[in-house]
Each structure stands twice: as C-alpha cells, then as structure tokens.
Design a protein around this motif. Structure first.
Motif, PDB file in Angstrom:
ATOM      1  N   PRO A   1       7.916   6.560   0.761  1.00 14.39           N
ATOM      2  CA  PRO A   1       8.032   5.225   0.613  1.00 14.39           C
ATOM      3  C   PRO A   1       7.098   4.668  -0.515  1.00 14.39           C
ATOM      4  O   PRO A   1       7.390   4.142  -1.417  1.00 14.39           O
ATOM      5  N   ARG A   2       5.849   5.122  -0.387  1.00 15.88           N
ATOM      6  CA  ARG A   2       4.727   4.779  -1.216  1.00 15.88           C
ATOM      7  C   ARG A   2       4.862   5.287  -2.635  1.00 15.88           C
ATOM      8  O   ARG A   2       4.464   5.031  -3.659  1.00 15.88           O
ATOM      9  N   ASP A   3       5.657   6.513  -2.677  1.00  8.55           N
ATOM     10  CA  ASP A   3       5.833   7.176  -4.012  1.00  8.55           C
ATOM     11  C   ASP A   3       7.122   6.677  -4.703  1.00  8.55           C
ATOM     12  O   ASP A   3       7.309   7.023  -5.911  1.00  8.55           O
ATOM     13  N   VAL A   4       7.728   5.648  -4.240  1.00  9.10           N
ATOM     14  CA  VAL A   4       9.058   5.132  -4.911  1.00  9.10           C
ATOM     15  C   VAL A   4       8.606   4.278  -6.039  1.00  9.10           C
ATOM     16  O   VAL A   4       7.625   3.705  -5.838  1.00  9.10           O
ATOM     17  N   PRO A   5       9.146   4.308  -7.209  1.00 10.74           N
ATOM     18  CA  PRO A   5       8.623   3.482  -8.335  1.00 10.74           C
ATOM     19  C   PRO A   5       8.715   1.955  -7.880  1.00 10.74           C
ATOM     20  O   PRO A   5       9.680   1.592  -7.086  1.00 10.74           O
ATOM     21  N   LYS A   6       7.610   1.061  -8.152  1.00 12.35           N
ATOM     22  CA  LYS A   6       7.504  -0.139  -7.977  1.00 12.35           C
ATOM     23  C   LYS A   6       8.581  -1.034  -8.738  1.00 12.35           C
ATOM     24  O   LYS A   6       8.952  -0.881  -9.905  1.00 12.35           O
ATOM     25  N   ARG A   7       8.954  -2.134  -8.145  1.00 15.66           N
ATOM     26  CA  ARG A   7      10.216  -2.951  -8.559  1.00 15.66           C
ATOM     27  C   ARG A   7       9.108  -4.078  -9.370  1.00 15.66           C
ATOM     28  O   ARG A   7       8.801  -4.911  -8.734  1.00 15.66           O
ATOM     29  N   LYS A   8       9.224  -3.888 -10.652  1.00 13.45           N
ATOM     30  CA  LYS A   8       8.637  -4.863 -11.530  1.00 13.45           C
ATOM     31  C   LYS A   8       9.090  -4.999 -12.999  1.00 13.45           C
ATOM     32  O   LYS A   8       9.990  -4.402 -13.163  1.00 13.45           O
ATOM     33  N   HIS A   9       8.593  -5.770 -13.907  1.00 11.10           N
ATOM     34  CA  HIS A   9       8.966  -5.984 -15.302  1.00 11.10           C
ATOM     35  C   HIS A   9      10.668  -6.132 -15.191  1.00 11.10           C
ATOM     36  O   HIS A   9      11.103  -5.344 -16.031  1.00 11.10           O
ATOM     37  N   PHE A  10      11.329  -6.904 -14.712  1.00  5.33           N
ATOM     38  CA  PHE A  10      12.440  -7.192 -14.837  1.00  5.33           C
ATOM     39  C   PHE A  10      13.184  -7.554 -16.010  1.00  5.33           C
ATOM     40  O   PHE A  10      14.247  -7.698 -16.377  1.00  5.33           O
ATOM     41  N   ASP A  11      12.181  -7.837 -17.047  1.00  2.72           N
ATOM     42  CA  ASP A  11      12.493  -8.356 -18.417  1.00  2.72           C
ATOM     43  C   ASP A  11      12.738  -7.069 -19.175  1.00  2.72           C
ATOM     44  O   ASP A  11      13.096  -7.191 -20.388  1.00  2.72           O
TER      45      ASP A  11
ATOM     46  N   ILE B   1      14.070 -12.039  -4.534  1.00  2.60           N
ATOM     47  CA  ILE B   1      14.408 -11.212  -5.930  1.00  2.60           C
ATOM     48  C   ILE B   1      15.183 -11.855  -7.102  1.00  2.60           C
ATOM     49  O   ILE B   1      14.848 -12.076  -8.277  1.00  2.60           O
ATOM     50  N   ILE B   2      16.101 -12.701  -6.610  1.00  2.17           N
ATOM     51  CA  ILE B   2      17.028 -13.599  -7.338  1.00  2.17           C
ATOM     52  C   ILE B   2      16.036 -14.696  -8.120  1.00  2.17           C
ATOM     53  O   ILE B   2      16.243 -14.775  -9.272  1.00  2.17           O
ATOM     54  N   GLN B   3      15.252 -15.311  -7.382  1.00  2.00           N
ATOM     55  CA  GLN B   3      14.210 -16.271  -7.918  1.00  2.00           C
ATOM     56  C   GLN B   3      13.477 -15.722  -8.778  1.00  2.00           C
ATOM     57  O   GLN B   3      13.059 -16.208 -10.033  1.00  2.00           O
ATOM     58  N   LYS B   4      12.875 -14.409  -8.755  1.00  2.00           N
ATOM     59  CA  LYS B   4      12.124 -13.645  -9.534  1.00  2.00           C
ATOM     60  C   LYS B   4      12.928 -13.355 -11.015  1.00  2.00           C
ATOM     61  O   LYS B   4      12.468 -13.629 -11.952  1.00  2.00           O
ATOM     62  N   LEU B   5      14.080 -13.171 -10.726  1.00  2.78           N
ATOM     63  CA  LEU B   5      14.928 -12.671 -11.815  1.00  2.78           C
ATOM     64  C   LEU B   5      14.809 -13.839 -12.808  1.00  2.78           C
ATOM     65  O   LEU B   5      15.035 -13.826 -14.030  1.00  2.78           O
ATOM     66  N   LYS B   6      15.210 -15.372 -12.153  1.00  3.40           N
ATOM     67  CA  LYS B   6      15.597 -16.326 -12.917  1.00  3.40           C
ATOM     68  C   LYS B   6      14.259 -16.812 -13.363  1.00  3.40           C
ATOM     69  O   LYS B   6      14.277 -17.878 -14.120  1.00  3.40           O
TER      70      LYS B   6
END
Length: 247
Positions: A35-45, A153-158
């Motif tokens: 799990p710790r080696d899965v790509p981090k979810r960030k930079h949604f732009d 996540i939705i809030q972050k996207l917005k």
C-alpha cells in the motif's frame, strides 16, 4: 447474472463446495505492490494526477465487484433477498468501473497502468469465514469509510480552476457516493439480521473491527454523519466513533 436475478431465473446450490481464492482476479492485469508504494493521489489539475486518482478509485470499484460476488457466493442458506442485494451491488460496481474506465481513456490511461495494492482482497479473505465479520468489515467499515473520504476528494477537485475533466470526475464521484450509501445500507441490514439470529447486540461491530484493525477506536474519524445515518448507522455508534452531533 443480474438479468437472471431480475427475472427470477437464478437458482442457488447451497450444498456445493465453497472455494477460497488464493489470488485476486486482477492479479494478471495489474502490478501489485505494498500500500505504501501505490502512487500518491495529488495534483488533480494535471493529467497525471487525474489518471492516478481515477485509477485508484477504479481499482476500489474493481475490488468491490469481486467482494460483492464473493459475499453472494460464499455464505449459504441466507434469505433470497441477501443474494439479490449483493448481486445488485456487483452490478452497480461494474457500472462504476466502466464509468471510471471511460474517463481514464479520455486522458490515455487504462486499468493496469499504475500499481495497486490488495488491501480489499485481503480483507475479503480474512472475513471470509463468517458472514457477520464480512458484513462488519467490508460494507460497514471499508465501504463506510469511503462515504467519509469521497466528499473530501470532490471538495479538493472543486478547489482547482474548473475544467471539463475535473467536472466529469466530480460528477462520477458524486454518483458513486450516492449509490455507495445504498451498498452500506445493504451491509447494515444483513449485519443486523445475523446479529438478531445469533442474539447478539449490534455493538459487537466494534469488537470485530478492533480485531481486524487494532486501534480503530482511537482513530480520529472525520465522519460523513449524514451519509452514515442514511446508510443505517445509529447515533450511539457514530458518537462512539467521535461524531459531535447526530440526530
């Protein structure tokens, strides 16, 4: 299968042997890592960030298909409605996966392009020996945690400047959130059904989750109280998890 279910053409063999899968069904499609080696979810732009996010959620939905079908297959001699519920959940999860897959393809990503972990598969295996544990661990804990995480996540996207892709991802996650409430509701219903059959207080939920995830009760939950209440959680449960207000 879903069509046969809706047309009352499914038959159930409750005496056939129950097999336990050794590997997840997606093992030949994706690269499996810790799990710790899965790509981090960030930079949604960015397309890279959107691809990682969509792939991660698609993997959850893929895993949820297997878990729903396994719940229908593994546990025998339950009321017909139990099997109908979990086959219906699997049908929903297939639709969710296809929706996310279509979004991934818009930015040139396919399922398997990023590594994944097996946490959901592992939870299914560990809870496969007892229906009460399965209903507690998978829908009432893991899927319910998704009810908390999805709005964030939705809030972050917005928070990013609006684009057609970001709007499409937010819309997809909103659909998933609404339908996952129903999935958790189904898990809650059958968890309480088994508690009644075994003359157990539903508070046994906390004992089960603590066995599977030690330290859970000390977690600082950020609860989606409204969604969890809609899914069947009682106020006393949510307050035990740290909810400040619950009606």
């Amino acid at each position: 299968m879903y069509t046969n279910l809706r047309q009352n053409r499914l038959t159930f063999d409750h005496d056939s042997p129950v097999e336990r899968p050794e590997r997840p069904s997606y093992a030949q499609i994706v690269t499996i890592v810790r799990p710790r080696d899965v790509p981090k979810r960030k930079h949604f732009d960015t397309e890279e960030g959107q691809g990682v996010l969509l792939h991660a959620v698609a993997h959850i939905e893929y895993s949820a298909i297997d878990l729903a079908l396994d719940s229908a297959y593994r546990f025998r001699n339950m009321p017909h409605g139990y099997y109908a519920d979990w086959i219906e959940v699997a049908h929903d999860e297939v639709r969710h996966f296809r929706m996310l897959d279509a979004l991934m393809r818009r930015i040139g990503v396919r399922y398997g392009d990023y590594p994944v972990h097996t946490s959901l598969f592992d939870a299914g295996r560990k809870s496969g020996g007892d229906i009460l544990e399965r209903m507690a661990v998978v829908p009432r804990y893991l899927e319910a945690n998704g009810l908390d995480a999805n709005p964030k996540i939705i809030q972050k996207l917005k928070s990013y400047p609006s684009t057609p892709m970001l709007e499409a991802i937010s819309e997809a996650l909103g659909i998933i959130l609404e339908e996952e409430i129903d999935h958790v509701t189904k898990g809650d219903r059958w968890f309480r059904y088994v508690c009644d059959k075994r003359d157990l207080d539903p508070g046994v939920y906390f004992e089960i989750i603590e066995r599977f995830y030690p330290g859970m009760e000390k977690r600082n939950f950020q609860l989606n109280v409204e969604a969890r209440r809609a899914a069947g959680f009682a106020c006393d449960e949510l307050k035990r998890m740290g909810a400040k207000k619950c009606e």
